[in-house]
Design an enzyme around this catalytic site. Structure first.
Site, PDB file in Angstrom:
ATOM      1  CG  HIS A  84       0.274  -4.026   5.306  1.00 14.36           C
ATOM      2  ND1 HIS A  84      -0.676  -3.724   4.382  1.00 14.36           N
ATOM      3  CD2 HIS A  84       0.797  -5.213   4.926  1.00 14.36           C
ATOM      4  CE1 HIS A  84      -0.747  -4.676   3.475  1.00 14.36           C
ATOM      5  NE2 HIS A  84       0.143  -5.603   3.781  1.00 14.36           N
ATOM      6  CB  SER A  85       2.200   1.602   8.538  1.00 13.38           C
ATOM      7  OG  SER A  85       1.810   2.560   7.572  1.00 13.38           O
ATOM      8  CE1 TYR A  86      -3.512   5.079  12.209  1.00  8.50           C
ATOM      9  CE2 TYR A  86      -3.680   4.728   9.870  1.00  8.50           C
ATOM     10  CZ  TYR A  86      -4.176   5.247  11.032  1.00  8.50           C
ATOM     11  OH  TYR A  86      -5.360   5.947  11.006  1.00  8.50           O
ATOM     12  CE1 TYR A 105     -10.534  -4.881   6.812  1.00  8.24           C
ATOM     13  CE2 TYR A 105     -10.464  -3.448   8.735  1.00  8.24           C
ATOM     14  CZ  TYR A 105     -10.062  -3.756   7.451  1.00  8.24           C
ATOM     15  OH  TYR A 105      -9.160  -2.949   6.812  1.00  8.24           O
ATOM     16  NE  ARG A 132      -9.312  -5.799   1.248  1.00  9.52           N
ATOM     17  CZ  ARG A 132      -8.406  -5.368   2.113  1.00  9.52           C
ATOM     18  NH1 ARG A 132      -7.142  -5.758   2.001  1.00  9.52           N
ATOM     19  NH2 ARG A 132      -8.746  -4.564   3.102  1.00  9.52           N
ATOM     20  CD  GLU A 148      -1.868  -2.994   9.114  1.00 12.66           C
ATOM     21  OE1 GLU A 148      -1.417  -1.844   8.958  1.00 12.66           O
ATOM     22  OE2 GLU A 148      -2.589  -3.557   8.280  1.00 12.66           O
ATOM     23  CG  HIS A 202      -2.000  -1.046   1.122  1.00 14.83           C
ATOM     24  ND1 HIS A 202      -2.494  -1.712   2.212  1.00 14.83           N
ATOM     25  CD2 HIS A 202      -2.665  -1.536   0.049  1.00 14.83           C
ATOM     26  CE1 HIS A 202      -3.439  -2.565   1.805  1.00 14.83           C
ATOM     27  NE2 HIS A 202      -3.544  -2.481   0.501  1.00 14.83           N
ATOM     28  NE  ARG A 246      -3.804   5.069   2.534  1.00 13.04           N
ATOM     29  CZ  ARG A 246      -5.092   5.419   2.544  1.00 13.04           C
ATOM     30  NH1 ARG A 246      -5.470   6.548   1.989  1.00 13.04           N
ATOM     31  NH2 ARG A 246      -5.996   4.646   3.109  1.00 13.04           N
ATOM     32  CD  GLU A 247      -0.271   0.740   4.529  1.00 17.05           C
ATOM     33  OE1 GLU A 247       0.464  -0.245   4.661  1.00 17.05           O
ATOM     34  OE2 GLU A 247      -1.514   0.655   4.479  1.00 17.05           O
ATOM     35  NE  ARG A 304      -6.383   0.291   0.408  1.00 16.57           N
ATOM     36  CZ  ARG A 304      -6.346  -0.383   1.549  1.00 16.57           C
ATOM     37  NH1 ARG A 304      -5.746   0.133   2.598  1.00 16.57           N
ATOM     38  NH2 ARG A 304      -6.895  -1.567   1.653  1.00 16.57           N
TER      39      ARG A 304
END
Lengths: 93, 310
Positions: free
Chosen positions: B197-199, B249, B146, B271, B70, B72-73, B128
């Protein structure tokens, strides 16, 4: 470069499944252009959402009308982005 | 011409070009154990570079580590570069890393989504997804987490190309995803799949596309908690540990679900920080602390893999 002037990031705290359901409904409203940084998942977990300036009032009214608690995580996203950009430029120099 | 030691500043964010230059520097500086491989090209034609840490031997058991799927992380790509230097410089001085690399290889993909990363620098800091075009839609990009062949298109992924969690037209439709899948399948001996990943400080294991526990639930949970304790030991950063479904989730088409179902038992998603107030805009001053604590958690998992080859 797209700017984010006036965008706020809210941290939303839900108390129960019903409030979570309300947030999931909010997620489906595409015209608000919400960007969920942390999606609604469980009442114990916070939800972070970036809200464009144009949708701020509507979202806050919605949250308050549903008695959903929130706080402002980032007051103006562009201010934080500008700071990040300045840091990068300074570092490159 | 003798190469000088890198002057790369690990405590700031960098462009893709600067990161790729640093990968070259690392490969040159630690040429005995580090080499740079290209495993494919992004949708817009940027190379996908992997650093291979190896002390020799053919097709040794390996650990896969990626960051920045992703785009933007940013703290993940930045941490990955710091971790790359740490692995290289620890070999020969840190007994744990030395014994690990004497037995196994590590493959590190520091920028999994280079098109997205460049886009965050040039057009939209909050981007993202990938940058692939979606026929019939004005909206661009697929959520590359995904897009894996694991419950593809199921709950927790969107079928709308305009959504930030759009799953794409088919599993592996994104070349960035397919390149990793092909690499791991061709290698054939990857025993751990770790993704950054973050966050929000989570350490997750499968599953996300369904809410049933994996066969190795007990071991993964215990190992995850040990890694979280290692992370916490440095600055007190607390991580929540559990399956994706139980921790956040249901989300289908995720990378660690694919890797686990493919047979890679030690599949974990981190994360990383933020600790609460910055989101994806973690101040650069926190890059090195984040990378340092993450490294401790990664090391804990890597040591377990090393000692529990299967």
């Amino acid at each position: 470069l797209e700017t984010f002037v006036g965008h706020q990031v809210l941290r939303i705290k839900t108390r129960n499944e019903e409030q979570l359901k309300q947030l999931r409904f909010l997620e489906t409203l595409e015209h608000l252009q919400l960007d969920f940084w942390l999606n609604p998942s469980a009442p114990a977990l916070p939800v972070d959402v970036r809200i464009p300036a144009s949708s701020l009032q509507a979202v806050k009214v919605f949250l308050e009308s549903q008695a959903i608690e929130y706080s402002i995580l980032i007051e103006d996203l562009q201010v934080v982005l500008d700071r990040e950009q300045q840091d990068m430029v300074a570092s490159q120099q | 011409v003798e190469r000088s030691r890198s002057t790369f500043n690990y405590g700031t964010y960098h462009s893709l070009d600067a990161i790729y230059q640093e990968l070259d520097n690392l490969a040159a500086e630690y040429s005995d154990i580090v080499s740079k491989l290209q495993i494919g090209e992004s949708y817009e034609g940027r190379p996908l570079y992997v650093l291979r840490f190896s002390t020799g031997g053919e097709n040794r058991p390996a650990i896969w580590l990626d960051a920045g799927i992703h785009s933007r992380e940013w703290v993940t790509q930045a941490s990955a570069v710091w971790i790359a230097r740490q692995i290289a410089s620890d070999y020969g001085s840190d007994p744990s890393v030395t014994s690990l690399l004497n037995k196994m290889d590590i493959f590190l993909l520091p920028v999994s989504n280079p098109d997205g990363y460049v886009y965050t620098h040039t057009m939209n800091r909050m981007w993202r997804k990938t940058r692939s075009k979606n026929p019939g839609s004005l909206c661009v990009g697929v959520d590359p987490n995904r897009n894996w062949d694991a419950g593809f298109g199921g709950p927790g992924a969107s079928s709308s190309p305009c959504s930030d969690s759009y799953h794409g037209p088919s599993a592996n439709s994104e070349v960035e995803v397919k390149s990793v899948v092909d690499f791991i399948k061709n290698h054939g001996n990857v025993l751990a799949f770790l993704t950054l990943h973050s966050y929000s400080q989570l350490l997750m294991y499968p599953y996300g596309y369904k809410c049933t526990p994996p066969a190795d639930d007990a071991e993964l949970n215990a190992l995850g908690n040990a890694a979280a304790s290692a992370i916490q030991s440095l600055y007190g950063t607390t991580y929540q540990v559990g399956s994706i479904c139980s921790t956040i989730y249901q989300a289908s088409g995720g990378s660690i679900d694919w890797s686990y179902d493919y047979g890679i038992k030690y599949s974990f998603a981190f994360e990383l920080r933020d600790t609460g107030r910055y989101g994806f805009l973690l101040p650069a001053a926190q890059i090195i602390p984040t990378a340092k604590e993450t490294w401790l958690g990664l090391k804990k998992i890597m040591e377990h893999v090393r000692d529990n080859l299967y």
